[in-house]
Design a protein around this motif. Sequence first.
Motif, PDB file in Angstrom:
ATOM      1  N   SER A   1       2.877   3.927  -5.414  1.00 18.38           N
ATOM      2  CA  SER A   1       2.381   5.504  -5.334  1.00 18.38           C
ATOM      3  C   SER A   1       1.300   4.892  -6.958  1.00 18.38           C
ATOM      4  O   SER A   1       1.225   3.356  -7.107  1.00 18.38           O
ATOM      5  CB  SER A   1       3.511   5.903  -6.486  1.00 18.38           C
ATOM      6  OG  SER A   1       3.818   5.766  -7.885  1.00 18.38           O
TER       7      SER A   1
ATOM      8  N   THR B   1       0.607  -1.093  -0.088  1.00 21.51           N
ATOM      9  CA  THR B   1       0.066  -0.083  -0.240  1.00 21.51           C
ATOM     10  C   THR B   1       0.927   1.127  -0.387  1.00 21.51           C
ATOM     11  O   THR B   1       0.170   2.329  -0.072  1.00 21.51           O
ATOM     12  CB  THR B   1      -0.636   0.492   0.938  1.00 21.51           C
ATOM     13  OG1 THR B   1      -0.669  -0.503   2.583  1.00 21.51           O
ATOM     14  CG2 THR B   1      -2.169  -0.759   1.352  1.00 21.51           C
ATOM     15  N   SER B   2       2.703   1.187  -0.048  1.00 24.26           N
ATOM     16  CA  SER B   2       3.360   2.601  -0.008  1.00 24.26           C
ATOM     17  C   SER B   2       3.339   2.594  -1.665  1.00 24.26           C
ATOM     18  O   SER B   2       3.857   3.595  -1.611  1.00 24.26           O
ATOM     19  CB  SER B   2       4.575   2.363   0.578  1.00 24.26           C
ATOM     20  OG  SER B   2       4.981   1.055  -0.088  1.00 24.26           O
TER      21      SER B   2
ATOM     22  N   TYR C   1      -3.884  -1.896  -9.733  1.00 25.47           N
ATOM     23  CA  TYR C   1      -4.150  -0.147  -9.469  1.00 25.47           C
ATOM     24  C   TYR C   1      -6.100  -0.711  -9.123  1.00 25.47           C
ATOM     25  O   TYR C   1      -6.712  -1.751 -10.188  1.00 25.47           O
ATOM     26  CB  TYR C   1      -4.713   0.654 -10.494  1.00 25.47           C
ATOM     27  CG  TYR C   1      -5.370   2.239  -9.910  1.00 25.47           C
ATOM     28  CD1 TYR C   1      -4.569   2.290  -9.008  1.00 25.47           C
ATOM     29  CD2 TYR C   1      -6.383   2.661 -10.627  1.00 25.47           C
ATOM     30  CE1 TYR C   1      -5.423   3.437  -8.890  1.00 25.47           C
ATOM     31  CE2 TYR C   1      -6.815   3.584 -10.284  1.00 25.47           C
ATOM     32  CZ  TYR C   1      -6.401   4.525  -9.216  1.00 25.47           C
ATOM     33  OH  TYR C   1      -7.204   5.810  -8.947  1.00 25.47           O
TER      34      TYR C   1
ATOM     35  N   GLN D   1       2.196   2.380   7.674  1.00 20.61           N
ATOM     36  CA  GLN D   1       1.669   0.567   7.336  1.00 20.61           C
ATOM     37  C   GLN D   1       2.407   0.151   8.997  1.00 20.61           C
ATOM     38  O   GLN D   1       1.573  -0.955   9.260  1.00 20.61           O
ATOM     39  CB  GLN D   1       3.091   0.338   6.238  1.00 20.61           C
ATOM     40  CG  GLN D   1       2.747   0.820   5.051  1.00 20.61           C
ATOM     41  CD  GLN D   1       3.445   0.003   3.760  1.00 20.61           C
ATOM     42  OE1 GLN D   1       4.979   0.176   3.782  1.00 20.61           O
ATOM     43  NE2 GLN D   1       2.790  -0.581   3.029  1.00 20.61           N
TER      44      GLN D   1
ATOM     45  N   PRO E   1      -6.970   2.669  -1.863  1.00 17.20           N
ATOM     46  CA  PRO E   1      -7.239   3.647  -2.737  1.00 17.20           C
ATOM     47  C   PRO E   1      -6.193   4.391  -2.145  1.00 17.20           C
ATOM     48  O   PRO E   1      -4.778   5.401  -2.738  1.00 17.20           O
ATOM     49  CB  PRO E   1      -8.379   4.916  -2.530  1.00 17.20           C
ATOM     50  CG  PRO E   1      -9.186   4.044  -2.508  1.00 17.20           C
ATOM     51  CD  PRO E   1      -8.805   2.554  -1.073  1.00 17.20           C
ATOM     52  N   ASN E   2      -5.622   4.983  -0.543  1.00 16.20           N
ATOM     53  CA  ASN E   2      -4.707   5.932  -0.406  1.00 16.20           C
ATOM     54  C   ASN E   2      -2.962   5.371  -0.679  1.00 16.20           C
ATOM     55  O   ASN E   2      -2.778   4.159  -0.059  1.00 16.20           O
ATOM     56  CB  ASN E   2      -4.586   5.856   0.794  1.00 16.20           C
ATOM     57  CG  ASN E   2      -5.460   6.954   1.167  1.00 16.20           C
ATOM     58  OD1 ASN E   2      -7.268   7.431   0.329  1.00 16.20           O
ATOM     59  ND2 ASN E   2      -6.717   7.461   2.811  1.00 16.20           N
ATOM     60  N   VAL E   3      -2.352   6.523  -0.969  1.00 11.67           N
ATOM     61  CA  VAL E   3      -0.879   5.866  -0.810  1.00 11.67           C
ATOM     62  C   VAL E   3      -0.036   5.699   0.622  1.00 11.67           C
ATOM     63  O   VAL E   3      -0.216   7.280   1.048  1.00 11.67           O
ATOM     64  CB  VAL E   3      -0.326   6.764  -2.128  1.00 11.67           C
ATOM     65  CG1 VAL E   3       1.911   6.142  -1.747  1.00 11.67           C
ATOM     66  CG2 VAL E   3      -0.799   6.020  -3.420  1.00 11.67           C
ATOM     67  N   GLU E   4       0.039   5.032   1.301  1.00 11.12           N
ATOM     68  CA  GLU E   4       0.321   5.382   2.522  1.00 11.12           C
ATOM     69  C   GLU E   4       2.297   5.339   2.473  1.00 11.12           C
ATOM     70  O   GLU E   4       2.502   4.550   2.195  1.00 11.12           O
ATOM     71  CB  GLU E   4       0.332   3.978   3.611  1.00 11.12           C
ATOM     72  CG  GLU E   4      -1.608   3.525   3.455  1.00 11.12           C
ATOM     73  CD  GLU E   4      -1.926   2.549   4.120  1.00 11.12           C
ATOM     74  OE1 GLU E   4      -2.504   2.837   5.261  1.00 11.12           O
ATOM     75  OE2 GLU E   4      -1.571   1.408   4.892  1.00 11.12           O
ATOM     76  N   SER E   5       2.475   5.768   3.387  1.00  6.77           N
ATOM     77  CA  SER E   5       3.316   6.489   3.794  1.00  6.77           C
ATOM     78  C   SER E   5       4.473   4.953   5.307  1.00  6.77           C
ATOM     79  O   SER E   5       3.216   4.164   5.869  1.00  6.77           O
ATOM     80  CB  SER E   5       4.034   7.074   4.930  1.00  6.77           C
ATOM     81  OG  SER E   5       3.202   7.028   6.434  1.00  6.77           O
TER      82      SER E   5
END
Length: 583
Positions: free
Chosen positions: A41, A38-39, A51, A64, A56-60
Amino acid sequence: MSSTTKFASESGPAPSVKHTQSFLPGRGAAPSSSDYDTSLSVEVRKYLRTYGLTPPNVESFEVQAERCLKQLEQKATAIDKYLYLSNLRNNHTDLFYRLAMDHMKELTPLVYTPVVGEACIRWSEIYQQPEGLYLSYADKGNLASVIQNWPAQNVEITVVTDGSRILGLGDLGINGMGIPVGKLALYTACAGIRPDLTLPLTLDLGTNNEALWEDPLYMGSKRPKISCEEEREFMDELMAALTQRWPGIVIQFEDFKNPFPSLERYRNTYTCFNDDIQGTGAVILAGVINAVKNSGIPVKDQRAVFYGAGSAGVGVAKQIVEWFVKEGLTEDEARKCFWFVDTKGLITLDRGDKLADHKVYFARDDNNGKQIKELIDIIDEVKPTILMGLSTIGGVFDKQVLNRMAELNKHPIIFPLSNPSANSECTFADAIKYTEGRAVFASGSPFQPTMYQGVLYHAGQGNNMYVFPGIGMGTILSKAVIVTQNMIYASATSLSTALNEDEKKKGLLYPDVSRIREVSVIVTRGVIRAAQKDGVDREITIREFTDEQLDEWIRQRMYDPRKVHDSLEKEVKGLLQNAVSRQ
Ligand SMILES: NC(=O)C1=CN([C@@H]2O[C@H](COP(=O)(O)OP(=O)(O)OC[C@H]3O[C@@H](n4cnc5c(N)ncnc54)[C@H](OP(=O)(O)O)[C@@H]3O)[C@@H](O)[C@H]2O)C=CC1
Ligand SMILES: CC(=O)C(=O)O
Ligand SMILES: [Mg+2]
């Protein structure tokens, strides 16, 4: 295209940035587990066609990790936590290793000792997924073809056990698979050996643990352990088959009940070492070097009682003898600093029983016919400065033993090294309490800090995890043809120099576990230098490197899941940009 195929080549200047491959036999060109990270892009997800398949979110990495730690916290038992982490490692490999590297202290006891001990005891009950290769005695004659089934094209290192002495828990048969799996996870987390290039290997050679024969869930052969002769033939075929498929593979033997014959037979012909004899010897030597230096008592006046005379005990003492000799003692003077105890008491040449070969070297001949059985009496007789526990017997260093060590020494060196925690010869709290806070302590499994008379004491952990990752990495990177004794010894002396100023000031014996990655660089460098000196290295391009250059070169070659992520992002974005500019 999956990211795995993109980064699959072993050659090239920066192996650390190659994407990892999940353990999913036969997955072919399907996306790898890390493609669902999930990190990643949006661009990368679209490129990988994942995709929409992740939220949906791009996580740091931090977010995580926070989620993983919360999920871990919600698991009620140690085994639940162990299984959670196993699933994470198998299904989200990069994420697991980011978590492990950032939370080494919290995670190590869950993937390794002590919890791996319980996992092995219950392996057949908790089994969920394939995590390694099993080879049975029934496969003899066909080992090479079974080994072909391993899905990874390349393997750099294997940890192999027959499960016959798992930690201090005895013969667990194929349930011992948790040990190769756990050790290899540490090879990756501590020294950066790529996870997809490791092979956990368990030999199903029968078991003398009859409870397993009765267990309907036991997944190994329900037959007695094969004979030594049969084992030798099997091992000969195994060593040849492994090396035939993966020339240069490093083979690490682990938790065999009698590991001496294999080590002697193969150490000069295959790239192999035994972690219980040699790795343990090295890690404890490092701690002893620092403990003896701190004690101010010269080497010649050290007297060590070893409770337990198996592979670990003898392996440790032999490494210390080598150091004592380098410190100026003759080999005979050094050997005489050791008194060994086994199930029959003090080991002497005239005890009346036939001593196993590995016990003869340290057997006393100066006992004037006196045989002593009880540990406390042996301590009274020998007046040791050092008490080592490698016996598998939890709690045997009791109040009386610890009090006596404290009477005899200002700072008694007390190392209860048996694993897992329940088998530790004493707890840290007892060692501190019964020596009035004066014990110089290291244990095999981790212990929490303990408060004594208003002072908080921290336990050292004398576990081979400080050296085996560096021994393996140094051997792989130097492309050593064999693992020499000098390479093992160098791992010990390198570790002994790895304390930082703060750790030295505190009088610690081992670096903080959270620094294990930098420590592994130092150990790896020492191992490579020793391989070069012995002329067994084949990576000639690094022979002229300064230490700084070598350290940097090692770091560049360490698997780092953050770099894997960044490199994938960069690569995909570069490809997309090229495509746009071509339009
Ligand atoms: N800290 C670390 O990094 C490591 C720790 N270990 C731990 O060390 C322990 C021993 O491992 P290993 O040497 O391979 O095992 P072995 O089975 O080879 O040796 C055990 C030794 O302990 C002796 N022993 C057993 N029971 C008693 C008793 N009641 N009184 C006196 N001696 C006894 C045995 O005696 P006998 O010979 O008569 O049977 C034997 O000499 C294990 O718990 C293991 O987890 C191992 C490797 C690394
Ligand atoms: C740590 C280890 O190798 C053992 O206990 O066997
Ligand atoms: Mg072991």
